[in-house]
Structures are given as structure tokens and as C-alpha cells.
Write an enzyme that holds these catalytic residues in place. Structure first.
Site, PDB file in Angstrom:
ATOM      1  N   LYS A  93      -3.469   8.325  22.148  1.00  0.00           N
ATOM      2  CA  LYS A  93      -4.386   9.096  23.004  1.00  0.00           C
ATOM      3  C   LYS A  93      -4.536  10.525  22.483  1.00  0.00           C
ATOM      4  O   LYS A  93      -3.703  10.993  21.690  1.00  0.00           O
ATOM      5  CB  LYS A  93      -3.842   9.116  24.434  1.00  0.00           C
ATOM      6  N   ARG A 113       2.331   9.199  40.323  1.00  0.00           N
ATOM      7  CA  ARG A 113       1.113   9.521  39.577  1.00  0.00           C
ATOM      8  C   ARG A 113       0.281   8.236  39.564  1.00  0.00           C
ATOM      9  O   ARG A 113      -0.216   7.838  40.595  1.00  0.00           O
ATOM     10  CB  ARG A 113       1.479  10.041  38.176  1.00  0.00           C
ATOM     11  N   TYR A 149      -6.584  43.283  20.942  1.00  0.00           N
ATOM     12  CA  TYR A 149      -7.145  43.527  22.277  1.00  0.00           C
ATOM     13  C   TYR A 149      -6.068  44.004  23.238  1.00  0.00           C
ATOM     14  O   TYR A 149      -4.972  43.434  23.285  1.00  0.00           O
ATOM     15  CB  TYR A 149      -7.767  42.252  22.836  1.00  0.00           C
ATOM     16  N   MET A 195      -9.828  34.935  19.576  1.00  0.00           N
ATOM     17  CA  MET A 195     -10.480  33.626  19.580  1.00  0.00           C
ATOM     18  C   MET A 195     -10.380  32.907  18.235  1.00  0.00           C
ATOM     19  O   MET A 195     -10.129  31.703  18.178  1.00  0.00           O
ATOM     20  CB  MET A 195     -11.950  33.776  19.984  1.00  0.00           C
TER      21      MET A 195
HETATM   22  C1  LIG Z   1       1.600   9.488  26.848  1.00  0.00           C
HETATM   23  C2  LIG Z   1       2.221   8.247  27.337  1.00  0.00           C
HETATM   24  C3  LIG Z   1       3.316   7.666  26.679  1.00  0.00           C
HETATM   25  C4  LIG Z   1       4.034   8.331  25.532  1.00  0.00           C
HETATM   26  O1  LIG Z   1       4.891   9.334  26.029  1.00  0.00           O
HETATM   27  P1  LIG Z   1       5.823  10.143  25.028  1.00  0.00           P
HETATM   28  O2  LIG Z   1       6.648  11.004  25.912  1.00  0.00           O
HETATM   29  O3  LIG Z   1       4.915  10.945  24.157  1.00  0.00           O
HETATM   30  O4  LIG Z   1       6.592   9.138  24.265  1.00  0.00           O
HETATM   31  C5  LIG Z   1       3.764   6.423  27.106  1.00  0.00           C
HETATM   32  N1  LIG Z   1       3.180   5.808  28.152  1.00  0.00           N
HETATM   33  C6  LIG Z   1       2.159   6.344  28.827  1.00  0.00           C
HETATM   34  C7  LIG Z   1       1.584   5.619  29.974  1.00  0.00           C
HETATM   35  C8  LIG Z   1       1.647   7.582  28.461  1.00  0.00           C
HETATM   36  O5  LIG Z   1       0.629   8.122  29.148  1.00  0.00           O
END
Ligand SMILES: *Cc1c(COP(=O)(O)O)cnc(C)c1O
Length: 373
Positions: free
Chosen positions: A33, A131, A265, A313
């Protein structure tokens, strides 16, 4: 030639995956992801599969579709797909869907009926993180899923959940979530579901908790060579992982300034003596956090040069010192080095009050990824 680039060592990625999978009997799912945690979606996915991962995992549907469009045929799970998503593509492209609610189940099954393709799903149970995943809806969800599977309208591939505190390996909440998971799986089986694959572990649990591996471990941050938590688990070196990303940018200009010069800045920093400064051609629009303090910086001319003043930036200033051998046009390493000890994603995270995950995933699209090994 680019003014900044992230160098992605795919050999290190392969090393990390093999190292993680050598510790478990479970299969591996490579979590790609967020553009492969900022490392590049498709090249990371392809190498992860070559290294032995059997599955890929994405948050978004678009990420899963991009993998299919690149010709990748391995099983993919997408787990953040609002009910308004394009479930027709999910089914046509044979993407597995995580199902956290009855609403999701009904939406994808409806699309499946219209197309004559039974959806492949992984039922997601909330075991304590509050969650994603079904909590009070779990029994209705597994009951309905069982009914649909029997009529051929659904294929339940897996049941899964996610740890909230796996990066605190000794915390009792991990045992609590594990027990909840086992109880919820039992309920699903009693409702008539026989999932092929159970999965619960992220990187931290893969590294520290064998009893939570089940059939598949979901490898994220550790696959990229970074520690899930440097305070509780040690750094990359301690975990025998190789950081996959190096990050470098060109020095735009180098110049001498007198003592008492305010820098950047807001004039938040002032030179203590006559010194030499350099401007690094990368800024917060590229993902260098604006709130980074002077414990972060760059490696240039074989030595560490700390940030001075606020990150802008597109650029930030470092103090290289009067006797630095650095010149305009030289590479400055924000993460890693050509050899020797540079700054790490962990050092940047500490300098910004965040975690290494956020440092690497924030590196923006203006920074080309260059793949090696
Ligand atoms: C991002 C994610 C992982 C991986 O987590 P890490 O801590 O990076 O190993 C595994 N499962 C789900 C559902 C995630 O969203």
C-alpha cells in the site's frame, strides 16, 4: 540528472523478505500500500513475489488494480474499499476483498450476482483495535456469509484481524486480541464457514509472536528494512534487516556566512560563528517534514551536516562547517550513504516526533525512484 532521488535497493528487499519468511511456517503477504511504503508499487511487488511472498496486500482498490494492470497475477487483498468503490473491477480482475461489515458484503455480493462471479472475500473481525472489522455485527456477518457460500454466491477465502500493539511484544493486549481472534474464528466455523486462510500478524508480530502467524503473515515495514518500533524492538541492525531506501538531493549552493546570521523563514536559527552553509534541493513538498529539528540533516563530504532553520517547500539549509570539502552540485544523503554511517529514517522520525513509516511514505511524487540490485 535529477536534483533528488530515492534509491531503492531491491536486493535488500529480497534479503528482508527471505529473512522474515525463514522464521515462520506461514506464507507471506507483501504489503505494498501507499506506493509500496513510498518505495514504488510495482517494482516492490514484483520483487517481493520473486523473493517468496505468495500474496500482495493493498489498502486501496486503485492500488490493487494498478498491480493487475501491470500483469501481476498473484492473489491480492484490498482492505480499504468503501461500499461506493468499483466492485465490478474487483470481480473482473479477481481481487480479494476484505469485508468489515454486512453493508460491504451485500454490496459486493449484489455486484457478483449481476456479473455471475462469486466474490472472493476475507471476513475482517475487530479483535480490540476498534478500527476496521466487524464487532457486534460479527455473528450476523458470518451467518449471512455462510448462507451465501452455500448457495454459491460467495467464496470465503479467509478470516483476519489486525493487532493494535504488536510493536509492544510483551503487552498483554496482544494475548487478548489473539484469544478474541480464536474465539471469533470458532464462531464462524460454527456458523458453517470453513475459511482456507487465517491471518493476523503484521511485521512486529511476525518477528516476535509465533503463535499469531496462522496461515499467512502480512509483511509491511520490516520488509522495507525498518523496525516497527526502535524503542521496544531495536533498530534495523538489531533486527538484522537492511533498509531498502536511500534518499539524496543535490546541493544547490554552498556559501560562507558570518556569525549571527539568521537562517530561513522566521529566523528560527542563528549561526553561532562564521561558518559555511549549504542549500539542499529538497523540501516539504517532497516529503521532508517542515518540523524536523537539527538532530536530522544530511551526510555530505563524508560528514554529517545538521539542518539549520526551518525546512522550506523545495529546499532546506544545512551547516556544513568552514572546513567542509562539499561543493555545489554534490549529492547530500538525507537517508543512508554511499558507505559509512549516514542519517536513518529513524533519525528523521525522531527529529520530527513521528515514526519511520511516516518518513518513507511521505516522500512525494516529485522524487524519482531509482531501482538497484
Ligand atoms: C499496513 C498493514 C500491515 C503492515 O503493517 P506493518 O506494521 O508495516 O508490518 C498489515 N496489515 C494491515 C491490515 C495493514 O493495514
Amino acid at each position: 540528472m535529477a536534483r533528488a532521488e530515492a534509491i531503492i535497493d531491491l536486493g535488500a528487499l529480497e534479503f528482508n523478505i527471505k529473512r522474515l519468511l525463514s522464521n515462520t511456517k506461514a506464507e507471506g503477504l507483501a504489503v505494498v500500500k501507499a506506493d509500496g511504503y513510498g518505495h514504488g508499487l510495482v517494482p516492490v511487488a514484483e520483487r517481493a513475489l520473486k523473493a517468496g511472498a505468495k500474496w500482495l496486500g493493498t489498502a486501496l482498490l486503485d492500488e490493487a488494480i494498478a498491480l493487475r494492470d501491470a500483469g501481476i497475477t498473484a492473489p491480492i487483498i484490498a482492505w480499504l474499499t468503501p461500499v461506493s468503490d468499483d466492485f465490478e473491477s474487483v470481480l473482473k480482475k479477481k481481487i480479494d476483498l476484505a469485508i468489515p461489515s454486512l453493508g460491504h458484503l451485500e454490496a459486493v455480493v449484489k455486484t457478483g450476482e449481476a456479473l455471475g462471479i462469486p466474490p472472493r472475500v476475507h471476513l475482517e473481525v475487530d479483535t480490540g483495535m476498534s478500527r476496521g472489522g466487524a464487532l457486534k455485527e460479527w455473528i450476523p456477518l458470518v451467518t449471512r456469509a455462510s448462507e451465501l457460500s452455500k448457495s454459491g454466491g460467495l467464496e470465503v477465502i479467509g478470516i483476519w484481524s489486525h493487532f493494535a500493539r504488536a510493536d509492544e511484544p510483551n503487552h498483554s493486549f496482544n494475548d487478548e486480541q489473539l484469544r478474541n481472534f480464536q474465539a471469533r474464528v470458532l464462531e464462524a466455523k460454527e456458523a458453517g464457514i470453513s475459511p482456507k486462510i487465517l491471518h493476523l500478524s503484521n511485521s512486529a508480530a511476525t518477528l516476535t509472536n509465533d503463535s499469531s502467524h496462522f496461515d499467512l503473515v502480512r509483511l509491511g515495514i520490516a520488509m522495507y528494512g525498518l523496525s516497527p518500533d526502535v524503542n521496544t524492538m531495536g533498530d534495523s541492525k538489531a533486527l538484522d534487516l537492511k533498509p531498502v531506501m536511500k534518499l539524496r538531493a543535490k546541493l544547490h549552493i554552498v556559501k560562507d556566512v558570518p556569525a549571527g546570521s539568521q537562517v530561513g523563514y522566521g529566523g528560527t536559527a542563528t549561526t553561532k560563528s562564521d561558518t559555511k552553509l549549504a542549500v539542499v534541493a529538497m523540501g516539504y513538498a517532497d516529503g521532508v517534514p517542515r518540523n524536523a529539528n537539527s538532530t536530522a540533516g544530511v551526510l555530505v563530504g563524508n560528514r554529517k551536516a545538521p539542518i539549520i532553520g526551518r525546512v522550506s517547500m523545495d529546499q532546506f539549509v544545512v551547516e556544513i562547517g568552514n572546513d567542509s570539502i562539499a561543493h555545489a552540485g554534490d549529492w547530500a544523503y538525507l537517508i543512508g550513504s554511499e558507505g559509512g554511517d549516514g542519517y536513518t529514517a529513524d533519525a528523521w522520525a525522531k527529529a520530527c516526533g513521528t515514526i519511520n513509516y511516516e518518513i518513507v511514505t511521505r516522500i512525494g511524487p516529485r522524487v524519482p525512484r531509482v531501482f538497484t540490485n
